[in-house]
Design a protein around this motif. Structure first.
Motif, PDB file in Angstrom:
ATOM      1  N   TRP A   1       0.841  -1.193   0.000  1.00 21.42           N
ATOM      2  CA  TRP A   1       0.000   0.000   0.000  1.00 21.42           C
ATOM      3  C   TRP A   1       0.879   1.246   0.000  1.00 21.42           C
ATOM      4  O   TRP A   1       1.847   1.334   0.748  1.00 21.42           O
ATOM      5  N   LEU A   2       0.520   2.204  -0.875  1.00 21.96           N
ATOM      6  CA  LEU A   2       1.238   3.467  -0.962  1.00 21.96           C
ATOM      7  C   LEU A   2       0.221   4.584  -1.152  1.00 21.96           C
ATOM      8  O   LEU A   2      -0.578   4.532  -2.099  1.00 21.96           O
ATOM      9  N   ASN A   3       0.229   5.533  -0.255  1.00 21.81           N
ATOM     10  CA  ASN A   3      -0.682   6.681  -0.338  1.00 21.81           C
ATOM     11  C   ASN A   3      -2.145   6.250  -0.499  1.00 21.81           C
ATOM     12  O   ASN A   3      -2.885   6.800  -1.305  1.00 21.81           O
ATOM     13  N   GLY A   4      -2.545   5.236   0.253  1.00 27.97           N
ATOM     14  CA  GLY A   4      -3.929   4.777   0.253  1.00 27.97           C
ATOM     15  C   GLY A   4      -4.341   3.939  -0.938  1.00 27.97           C
ATOM     16  O   GLY A   4      -5.518   3.672  -1.136  1.00 27.97           O
ATOM     17  N   GLU A   5      -3.370   3.487  -1.728  1.00 24.30           N
ATOM     18  CA  GLU A   5      -3.665   2.712  -2.929  1.00 24.30           C
ATOM     19  C   GLU A   5      -2.834   1.432  -2.938  1.00 24.30           C
ATOM     20  O   GLU A   5      -1.627   1.475  -2.686  1.00 24.30           O
ATOM     21  N   GLU A   6      -3.488   0.302  -3.224  1.00 29.03           N
ATOM     22  CA  GLU A   6      -2.732  -0.948  -3.328  1.00 29.03           C
ATOM     23  C   GLU A   6      -1.967  -0.958  -4.642  1.00 29.03           C
ATOM     24  O   GLU A   6      -2.487  -0.574  -5.693  1.00 29.03           O
ATOM     25  N   ARG A   7      -0.714  -1.412  -4.567  1.00 26.97           N
ATOM     26  CA  ARG A   7       0.172  -1.368  -5.722  1.00 26.97           C
ATOM     27  C   ARG A   7       0.950  -2.670  -5.846  1.00 26.97           C
ATOM     28  O   ARG A   7       1.102  -3.414  -4.879  1.00 26.97           O
ATOM     29  N   ALA A   8       1.458  -2.911  -7.053  1.00 21.04           N
ATOM     30  CA  ALA A   8       2.327  -4.058  -7.338  1.00 21.04           C
ATOM     31  C   ALA A   8       3.737  -3.525  -7.551  1.00 21.04           C
ATOM     32  O   ALA A   8       3.958  -2.639  -8.383  1.00 21.04           O
ATOM     33  N   LEU A   9       4.696  -4.066  -6.804  1.00 23.03           N
ATOM     34  CA  LEU A   9       6.090  -3.645  -6.900  1.00 23.03           C
ATOM     35  C   LEU A   9       6.827  -4.576  -7.854  1.00 23.03           C
ATOM     36  O   LEU A   9       6.785  -5.798  -7.691  1.00 23.03           O
ATOM     37  N   VAL A  10       7.502  -3.988  -8.844  1.00 22.15           N
ATOM     38  CA  VAL A  10       8.185  -4.747  -9.896  1.00 22.15           C
ATOM     39  C   VAL A  10       9.653  -4.330  -9.931  1.00 22.15           C
ATOM     40  O   VAL A  10       9.972  -3.143 -10.085  1.00 22.15           O
ATOM     41  N   LEU A  11      10.562  -5.301  -9.806  1.00 23.48           N
ATOM     42  CA  LEU A  11      11.999  -5.058  -9.881  1.00 23.48           C
ATOM     43  C   LEU A  11      12.465  -5.270 -11.314  1.00 23.48           C
ATOM     44  O   LEU A  11      12.276  -6.347 -11.883  1.00 23.48           O
ATOM     45  N   LEU A  12      13.097  -4.247 -11.908  1.00 22.56           N
ATOM     46  CA  LEU A  12      13.638  -4.377 -13.254  1.00 22.56           C
ATOM     47  C   LEU A  12      14.999  -5.062 -13.201  1.00 22.56           C
ATOM     48  O   LEU A  12      15.672  -5.068 -12.170  1.00 22.56           O
ATOM     49  N   ASP A  13      15.435  -5.609 -14.317  1.00 16.84           N
ATOM     50  CA  ASP A  13      16.744  -6.252 -14.401  1.00 16.84           C
ATOM     51  C   ASP A  13      17.869  -5.237 -14.581  1.00 16.84           C
ATOM     52  O   ASP A  13      19.037  -5.558 -14.363  1.00 16.84           O
ATOM     53  N   ASP A  14      17.516  -4.010 -14.987  1.00 16.27           N
ATOM     54  CA  ASP A  14      18.518  -2.971 -15.228  1.00 16.27           C
ATOM     55  C   ASP A  14      19.304  -2.670 -13.954  1.00 16.27           C
ATOM     56  O   ASP A  14      18.770  -2.745 -12.850  1.00 16.27           O
ATOM     57  N   GLU A  15      20.569  -2.343 -14.144  1.00 10.91           N
ATOM     58  CA  GLU A  15      21.421  -1.940 -13.028  1.00 10.91           C
ATOM     59  C   GLU A  15      22.090  -0.632 -13.416  1.00 10.91           C
ATOM     60  O   GLU A  15      22.764  -0.553 -14.430  1.00 10.91           O
TER      61      GLU A  15
END
Length: 158
Positions: free
Chosen positions: A31-45
Motif C-alpha cells: 500500500w502506498l498513499n492509500g492505494e494498493e500497488r504491485a512492486l516490480v523489480l527491473l533487471d537494469d542496473e
C-alpha cells in the motif's frame, strides 16, 4: 528516451510473486498513499552518485514513495534519477528497499551483495539512505559516493 511502461494492473492479472510482470519481476503487493500497488523489480542496473553533497532536496524525504523521491532527485540534477525515470521506473524508497530485501530472502529475486545500493530517501542535505543486500543493512552515506541502483516500477492494482 523514456520507455513506456505498463501503468496499471488488474488484480486478476497479477502473477505469483517472483514471476515476470511489466518488464521485470513481481516482488509483492503493498500500500502506498492509500492505494494498493504491485512492486516490480527491473533487471537494469544503474550506477551513479545520489546527488550533490550539501544540497537539500525537500521532495526526496519520503520513506515510502520512491517515485516522488526520484522525480525530486531528477529535478535537483541527479543523473542516476534521470536514468531511472527514462526507464519508466524509479529508485526504491527506504520501504521499497526493505520489500526488495524480503523478496531476496524469500528467493524471489537476485540482488548483488558486493556493493551498496542507493535508495531514493534523503536523510539530510549531505546524506541519503542505502541498503546492503548481503544482510539487509539499511543505513545512510554521503550523497557523492557512487553506488548501484536497481530501478523499480510501482503499478496501481485495480
Amino acid at each position: 528516451m523514456t520507455q513506456v511502461a505498463q501503468q496499471v494492473i488488474a488484480v486478476a492479472d497479477l502473477p505469483d510473486r517472483g514471476q515476470p510482470l511489466a518488464g521485470g519481476t513481481f516482488v509483492t503487493r503493498y500500500w502506498l498513499n492509500g492505494e494498493e500497488r504491485a512492486l516490480v523489480l527491473l533487471d537494469d542496473e544503474l550506477t551513479g552518485v545520489w546527488g550533490e553533497y550539501g544540497l537539500d532536496v525537500p521532495g526526496a524525504k519520503s520513506y515510502s514513495d520512491g517515485e516522488a523521491n526520484t522525480r525530486a532527485m531528477a529535478e535537483a540534477g541527479s543523473e542516476v534519477a534521470v536514468k531511472a525515470l527514462e526507464l519508466g521506473a524509479h529508485i526504491p524508497s527506504h520501504l521499497e528497499g526493505a520489500l526488495l530485501m524480503s523478496a531476496k530472502a524469500d528467493g524471489l529475486v537476485t540482488l548483488r551483495e558486493d556493493r551498496w545500493h542507493w535508495l531514493s530517501t534523503q536523510y539530510s542535505a549531505y546524506y541519503a539512505c542505502h541498503v546492503g543486500f548481503e544482510d539487509g543493512w539499511l543505513s545512510f552515506s554521503a550523497k557523492g559516493f557512487e553506488r548501484l541502483v536497481r530501478p523499480l516500477r510501482s503499478l496501481p492494482i485495480r
